[in-house]
Scaffold this motif. Sequence first.
Motif, PDB file in Angstrom:
ATOM      1  N   LEU A 111       0.817  -1.217   0.000  1.00 55.62           N
ATOM      2  CA  LEU A 111       0.000   0.000   0.000  1.00 55.62           C
ATOM      3  C   LEU A 111       0.851   1.267   0.000  1.00 55.62           C
ATOM      4  O   LEU A 111       0.663   2.152  -0.840  1.00 55.62           O
ATOM      5  CB  LEU A 111      -0.938  -0.004   1.209  1.00 55.62           C
ATOM      6  N   PHE A 112       1.785   1.360   0.931  1.00 56.79           N
ATOM      7  CA  PHE A 112       2.508   2.625   1.092  1.00 56.79           C
ATOM      8  C   PHE A 112       3.488   2.929  -0.042  1.00 56.79           C
ATOM      9  O   PHE A 112       3.575   4.092  -0.467  1.00 56.79           O
ATOM     10  CB  PHE A 112       3.165   2.697   2.470  1.00 56.79           C
ATOM     11  N   PRO A 113       4.194   1.916  -0.580  1.00 55.81           N
ATOM     12  CA  PRO A 113       4.995   2.220  -1.773  1.00 55.81           C
ATOM     13  C   PRO A 113       4.139   2.738  -2.931  1.00 55.81           C
ATOM     14  O   PRO A 113       4.528   3.676  -3.626  1.00 55.81           O
ATOM     15  CB  PRO A 113       5.650   0.877  -2.117  1.00 55.81           C
ATOM     16  N   ALA A 114       2.948   2.140  -3.125  1.00 61.47           N
ATOM     17  CA  ALA A 114       2.059   2.583  -4.212  1.00 61.47           C
ATOM     18  C   ALA A 114       1.607   4.028  -3.989  1.00 61.47           C
ATOM     19  O   ALA A 114       1.567   4.838  -4.922  1.00 61.47           O
ATOM     20  CB  ALA A 114       0.843   1.658  -4.312  1.00 61.47           C
ATOM     21  N   ILE A 115       1.272   4.361  -2.735  1.00 65.64           N
ATOM     22  CA  ILE A 115       0.835   5.726  -2.419  1.00 65.64           C
ATOM     23  C   ILE A 115       1.969   6.727  -2.648  1.00 65.64           C
ATOM     24  O   ILE A 115       1.769   7.789  -3.246  1.00 65.64           O
ATOM     25  CB  ILE A 115       0.319   5.801  -0.965  1.00 65.64           C
ATOM     26  N   GLU A 116       3.169   6.383  -2.180  1.00 63.99           N
ATOM     27  CA  GLU A 116       4.312   7.299  -2.343  1.00 63.99           C
ATOM     28  C   GLU A 116       4.655   7.503  -3.813  1.00 63.99           C
ATOM     29  O   GLU A 116       4.952   8.627  -4.240  1.00 63.99           O
ATOM     30  CB  GLU A 116       5.530   6.764  -1.575  1.00 63.99           C
ATOM     31  N   ILE A 117       4.607   6.416  -4.597  1.00 63.70           N
ATOM     32  CA  ILE A 117       4.866   6.531  -6.041  1.00 63.70           C
ATOM     33  C   ILE A 117       3.820   7.431  -6.695  1.00 63.70           C
ATOM     34  O   ILE A 117       4.138   8.319  -7.490  1.00 63.70           O
ATOM     35  CB  ILE A 117       4.862   5.132  -6.712  1.00 63.70           C
ATOM     36  N   ALA A 118       2.548   7.210  -6.342  1.00 61.49           N
ATOM     37  CA  ALA A 118       1.454   7.995  -6.934  1.00 61.49           C
ATOM     38  C   ALA A 118       1.576   9.474  -6.580  1.00 61.49           C
ATOM     39  O   ALA A 118       1.415  10.352  -7.440  1.00 61.49           O
ATOM     40  CB  ALA A 118       0.110   7.445  -6.466  1.00 61.49           C
ATOM     41  N   LEU A 119       1.864   9.767  -5.311  1.00 64.59           N
ATOM     42  CA  LEU A 119       1.997  11.169  -4.879  1.00 64.59           C
ATOM     43  C   LEU A 119       3.193  11.832  -5.540  1.00 64.59           C
ATOM     44  O   LEU A 119       3.138  12.996  -5.953  1.00 64.59           O
ATOM     45  CB  LEU A 119       2.114  11.243  -3.353  1.00 64.59           C
ATOM     46  N   SER A 120       4.303  11.094  -5.648  1.00 64.44           N
ATOM     47  CA  SER A 120       5.507  11.635  -6.276  1.00 64.44           C
ATOM     48  C   SER A 120       5.264  11.924  -7.754  1.00 64.44           C
ATOM     49  O   SER A 120       5.645  12.982  -8.266  1.00 64.44           O
ATOM     50  CB  SER A 120       6.658  10.631  -6.107  1.00 64.44           C
ATOM     51  N   GLN A 121       4.594  10.987  -8.430  1.00 67.01           N
ATOM     52  CA  GLN A 121       4.290  11.176  -9.846  1.00 67.01           C
ATOM     53  C   GLN A 121       3.363  12.370 -10.044  1.00 67.01           C
ATOM     54  O   GLN A 121       3.564  13.190 -10.947  1.00 67.01           O
ATOM     55  CB  GLN A 121       3.634   9.909 -10.394  1.00 67.01           C
ATOM     56  N   GLN A 122       2.337  12.491  -9.186  1.00 67.64           N
ATOM     57  CA  GLN A 122       1.401  13.606  -9.297  1.00 67.64           C
ATOM     58  C   GLN A 122       2.083  14.935  -9.036  1.00 67.64           C
ATOM     59  O   GLN A 122       1.804  15.939  -9.686  1.00 67.64           O
ATOM     60  CB  GLN A 122       0.237  13.418  -8.324  1.00 67.64           C
TER      61      GLN A 122
END
Length: 200
Positions: A111-122
């Motif tokens: 969950l948290f790697p996916a969230i961090e990747i998504a926030l960083s990309q955004q």
Amino acid sequence: MDKTKILLADDDPIIRMDIREMLEERGYRVAGAARNGEEAVELAARLKPDLVLLDVKMPRMSGLKAARLIRRIYDPAIVLVTAYSERDTVREAGEADVSAYLVKPVSELNLFPAIEIALSQQSRIDGLKKALASLERSAEERRTVEKAKGLLMQAHALNEEEAYRFMRGASMDSRLSLGKFAEAVLQEREERMPDKAGNG
């Protein structure tokens, strides 16, 4: 510092509760929880979360359709959650402009790697949009300055350098940016044109 606001959507109340607990323990703020895609779109429009976590298969509206509709409203990071890593679903997730993709079961490890990747990309996308908007404003300002300079050259028989020096000095005296001063010159010209037409 403000906590990252997250909206989560899943039709399973136990999964919603589990994900909420994981998020809140890690310091994220769960702004809302939706039971289906329609609720997710409504809550996203009202709450404007930083990230939306959407289950793909939900009643009334799928997570994929909700993602597309949310993207029409504004641009948060979007993470899709699914029980299946199917090629078609992955392709559709890309077409829906999803930031990250997560396969169930959801755990802290994925969950948290996916969230961090998504926030960083955004964050990178938002930065690029701001940079592009700034370039567009600069280009528009240059065009306005060039137009105003041309008017002054014509009206006062000045060469290009003289017109630019005059504009720069006048903008400093009036405490306006060069672009704002150029806009004022063009506006004054527009206001005078009807009078000339009427008097001619």
